[in-house]
Design a protein around this motif. Structure first.
Motif, PDB file in Angstrom:
ATOM      1  N   ARG A  52      42.111  36.350  43.924  1.00 46.85           N
ATOM      2  CA  ARG A  52      42.709  38.461  44.521  1.00 46.85           C
ATOM      3  C   ARG A  52      43.484  38.879  42.774  1.00 46.85           C
ATOM      4  N   LYS A  53      44.123  38.441  42.440  1.00 45.53           N
ATOM      5  CA  LYS A  53      44.780  39.052  41.569  1.00 45.53           C
ATOM      6  C   LYS A  53      43.379  39.039  40.227  1.00 45.53           C
ATOM      7  N   ALA A  54      42.550  38.004  40.309  1.00 42.80           N
ATOM      8  CA  ALA A  54      41.496  38.236  39.280  1.00 42.80           C
ATOM      9  C   ALA A  54      40.528  39.047  39.711  1.00 42.80           C
ATOM     10  N   ALA A  55      40.324  39.395  40.583  1.00 42.57           N
ATOM     11  CA  ALA A  55      39.621  40.916  41.414  1.00 42.57           C
ATOM     12  C   ALA A  55      40.836  42.093  41.285  1.00 42.57           C
ATOM     13  N   HIS A  56      41.768  41.785  40.513  1.00 44.15           N
ATOM     14  CA  HIS A  56      42.415  43.631  40.813  1.00 44.15           C
ATOM     15  C   HIS A  56      41.749  44.051  41.847  1.00 44.15           C
ATOM     16  N   TRP A  57      43.460  42.615  42.946  1.00 41.77           N
ATOM     17  CA  TRP A  57      43.562  43.759  44.097  1.00 41.77           C
ATOM     18  C   TRP A  57      44.739  44.123  43.664  1.00 41.77           C
ATOM     19  N   GLY A  58      45.302  44.956  45.170  1.00 38.50           N
ATOM     20  CA  GLY A  58      46.450  45.904  44.607  1.00 38.50           C
ATOM     21  C   GLY A  58      47.866  45.054  45.057  1.00 38.50           C
TER      22      GLY A  58
ATOM     23  N   VAL B 139      42.632  49.483  41.193  1.00 41.30           N
ATOM     24  CA  VAL B 139      42.660  48.428  41.940  1.00 41.30           C
ATOM     25  C   VAL B 139      41.811  48.920  43.198  1.00 41.30           C
ATOM     26  N   TYR B 140      41.826  47.117  43.992  1.00 40.40           N
ATOM     27  CA  TYR B 140      41.244  47.220  45.387  1.00 40.40           C
ATOM     28  C   TYR B 140      42.079  47.373  46.407  1.00 40.40           C
ATOM     29  N   TRP B 141      42.005  47.733  47.928  1.00 37.93           N
ATOM     30  CA  TRP B 141      42.896  48.363  48.649  1.00 37.93           C
ATOM     31  C   TRP B 141      41.579  49.056  49.786  1.00 37.93           C
ATOM     32  N   PRO B 142      41.653  47.668  50.768  1.00 31.68           N
ATOM     33  CA  PRO B 142      40.592  47.945  51.637  1.00 31.68           C
ATOM     34  C   PRO B 142      40.912  48.807  52.409  1.00 31.68           C
ATOM     35  N   ASP B 143      39.295  49.060  52.722  1.00 30.52           N
ATOM     36  CA  ASP B 143      38.645  51.024  52.774  1.00 30.52           C
ATOM     37  C   ASP B 143      39.597  51.109  53.864  1.00 30.52           C
ATOM     38  N   PHE B 144      39.894  50.502  54.866  1.00 32.97           N
ATOM     39  CA  PHE B 144      40.999  51.028  56.467  1.00 32.97           C
ATOM     40  C   PHE B 144      42.146  51.231  55.732  1.00 32.97           C
ATOM     41  N   TYR B 145      42.694  50.968  55.074  1.00 34.44           N
ATOM     42  CA  TYR B 145      44.413  50.740  54.820  1.00 34.44           C
ATOM     43  C   TYR B 145      44.511  52.479  53.959  1.00 34.44           C
ATOM     44  N   HIS B 146      44.996  53.350  54.797  1.00 36.41           N
ATOM     45  CA  HIS B 146      45.598  54.426  54.449  1.00 36.41           C
ATOM     46  C   HIS B 146      46.892  54.211  52.952  1.00 36.41           C
ATOM     47  N   PHE B 147      46.489  54.685  51.916  1.00 36.27           N
ATOM     48  CA  PHE B 147      47.032  54.421  50.509  1.00 36.27           C
ATOM     49  C   PHE B 147      47.864  56.303  50.199  1.00 36.27           C
ATOM     50  N   ASP B 148      48.704  56.772  50.686  1.00 29.76           N
ATOM     51  CA  ASP B 148      48.506  58.415  50.449  1.00 29.76           C
ATOM     52  C   ASP B 148      49.110  57.932  48.917  1.00 29.76           C
ATOM     53  N   ALA B 149      48.128  58.643  47.582  1.00 30.13           N
ATOM     54  CA  ALA B 149      48.581  58.548  45.956  1.00 30.13           C
ATOM     55  C   ALA B 149      48.444  60.050  45.910  1.00 30.13           C
ATOM     56  N   PRO B 150      48.843  60.974  44.611  1.00 30.24           N
ATOM     57  CA  PRO B 150      48.685  61.489  44.357  1.00 30.24           C
ATOM     58  C   PRO B 150      46.737  61.900  43.708  1.00 30.24           C
ATOM     59  N   ALA B 151      46.543  62.757  43.629  1.00 24.36           N
ATOM     60  CA  ALA B 151      44.849  62.935  42.890  1.00 24.36           C
ATOM     61  C   ALA B 151      44.864  62.996  41.621  1.00 24.36           C
TER      62      ALA B 151
ATOM     63  N   PHE C 142      37.813  42.466  54.211  1.00 21.90           N
ATOM     64  CA  PHE C 142      38.920  42.306  55.117  1.00 21.90           C
ATOM     65  C   PHE C 142      38.491  43.544  55.965  1.00 21.90           C
ATOM     66  N   GLU C 143      37.528  45.015  55.272  1.00 15.58           N
ATOM     67  CA  GLU C 143      37.441  45.206  56.241  1.00 15.58           C
ATOM     68  C   GLU C 143      36.347  45.125  57.067  1.00 15.58           C
ATOM     69  N   ALA C 144      35.620  43.425  57.380  1.00 16.32           N
ATOM     70  CA  ALA C 144      35.147  43.112  58.169  1.00 16.32           C
ATOM     71  C   ALA C 144      35.471  43.247  59.164  1.00 16.32           C
ATOM     72  N   LEU C 145      36.088  42.311  59.129  1.00 16.02           N
ATOM     73  CA  LEU C 145      37.550  41.257  59.777  1.00 16.02           C
ATOM     74  C   LEU C 145      38.383  42.376  60.706  1.00 16.02           C
ATOM     75  N   HIS C 146      39.290  43.469  59.983  1.00 12.16           N
ATOM     76  CA  HIS C 146      39.409  44.537  60.735  1.00 12.16           C
ATOM     77  C   HIS C 146      38.860  45.292  61.680  1.00 12.16           C
ATOM     78  N   ALA C 147      37.541  45.698  61.705  1.00 10.37           N
ATOM     79  CA  ALA C 147      36.890  45.859  62.397  1.00 10.37           C
ATOM     80  C   ALA C 147      36.426  44.900  63.574  1.00 10.37           C
ATOM     81  N   GLU C 148      36.090  44.207  63.589  1.00 13.27           N
ATOM     82  CA  GLU C 148      36.275  43.495  64.876  1.00 13.27           C
ATOM     83  C   GLU C 148      37.273  43.569  65.232  1.00 13.27           C
ATOM     84  N   LEU C 149      38.344  42.665  64.431  1.00 20.37           N
ATOM     85  CA  LEU C 149      39.493  42.469  65.598  1.00 20.37           C
ATOM     86  C   LEU C 149      40.213  42.996  65.166  1.00 20.37           C
ATOM     87  N   VAL C 150      40.433  44.568  65.055  1.00 16.48           N
ATOM     88  CA  VAL C 150      41.821  45.150  65.310  1.00 16.48           C
ATOM     89  C   VAL C 150      41.361  46.375  65.631  1.00 16.48           C
TER      90      VAL C 150
END
Length: 325
Positions: A162-168, A66-78, A255-263
């Motif tokens: 977003r759902k069709a694109a498998h967003w989280g 599923v899609y999670w923006p690259d900048f979004y920290h999301f702890d999950a098991p490996a 989202f990655e581009a917006l985060h890099a510019e705005l945040v």
């Protein structure tokens, strides 16, 4: 709602210690699961990971499908071993649990895997919230965490895409509140289930925790501090322009581009922390909970009305408390 044996002599014995949890709090997100985590951890007969509220294993979201923006920290098991390591410090506690709201969102995957790996005796706890309020709270959380840049109205327009694109599930604000279809895979597989409402936790935290402890067959009167609520909502005033649609015209940008510019230039960090629900949310600025637009609320009330009726039939209880006055 609770599915438990009525014959006291038939109640199962507390399971032996294994590498898997013997109870799961499956959600819903933004319905009080973080507070439950902190309350449950205080019971001497319960083990929950002190480092991670959410194991996030049985839903398979750790596999990266599923899609999670690259900048979004999301702890999950490996791996399974990495997940089981969360329970390595368990000693003599009668129960070990995992509080992961994604298990409700991805019930079709999580429920059968939990049945296979943890066994049919596993106890399942769900806590649900008015789906309209839940959606708004989830949206505001993402705005606060620099993980949403569009107005709520625009996200609703984009949700099917977003759902069709498998967003989280974190970005599927209304889909996550379609509880009946997400509860069914759990109720169909597990005899020991307890379904609560956030309203019950708000109005009678002590009584709600006693119900949970009794359901888990541990001392229902163990002292637990219930004064504090955790992971509560709200956003700082600086983020109000997002709610007003300041960036809606850029909804086709990543989202990655917006985060890099705005945040990132403002905060000096290139990632957003989820806080994993265990620690306080990032930032120290005062927050507020703006009201949802009245027309949007009326639209969502109408959209969820048939969903609530189906859920009432499934649970065998009235949910009038969720209906508009």
């Amino acid at each position: 709602m609770s599915h438990v044996p009525t014959d006291e002599t038939a109640r199962p014995e507390v399971p032996a210690v294994t590498g898997w949890p013997d109870f799961l709090v499956i959600g819903a997100p933004k319905s009080g699961t973080t507070s439950l985590y902190h309350y449950l951890r205080q019971h001497p007969d319960i083990f929950l990971s002190p480092t991670r509220k959410e194991g996030r294993f049985f839903s398979d979201i750790w596999k990266g499908e599923v899609y999670w923006p690259d900048f979004y920290h999301f702890d999950a098991p490996a791996s399974a071993a990495d997940y089981q390591a969360l329970f390595a410090e368990r000693r003599n506690e009668a129960r070990a649990g995992d509080v992961s709201p994604d298990y409700l969102s991805y019930a079709d995957i999580a429920a059968p895997q939990a049945l296979e790996l943890c066994g049919p005796q596993t106890r399942i706890i769900a806590i649900l919230r008015n789906p309209v309020d839940r959606a708004w709270s989830h949206y505001l959380q993402n705005v606060r965490r620099d993980a949403e840049f569009l107005s709520f109205a625009r996200t609703l327009e984009l949700e099917a895409e977003r759902k069709a694109a498998h967003w989280g599930f974190q970005w599927l604000y209304t889909d996550t509140g379609r509880y009946a279809g997400k509860l069914a895979p759990w109720l169909d597989r597990f005899d020991h289930t307890l379904v609560l409402l956030q309203n019950e936790l708000d109005q009678d935290a002590a009584g709600t925790m006693r119900r949970i402890f009794d359901f888990l067959e541990i001392d229902p009167d163990a002292p637990v501090s219930l004064q504090q609520r955790f992971n509560t909502g709200g956003i700082p005033a600086a983020k109000l322009p997002i709610l007003e649609g300041a960036y809606d015209h850029r909804s086709d940008e990543s989202f990655e581009a917006l985060h890099a510019e705005l945040v990132a230039p403002v905060t000096g960090v290139s990632s957003a922390s989820t806080a994993d629900g265990v620690y306080p949310p990032p930032g120290t600025a005062p927050v507020q909970v703006p009201p949802m637009d009245a027309a949007t609320r009326a639209m969502l009330d109408a959209r969820f009305a048939p969903e609530i009726e189906v859920l009432e039939a499934l649970l065998g209880r009235s949910l009038d408390i969720w209906r508009p006055a």
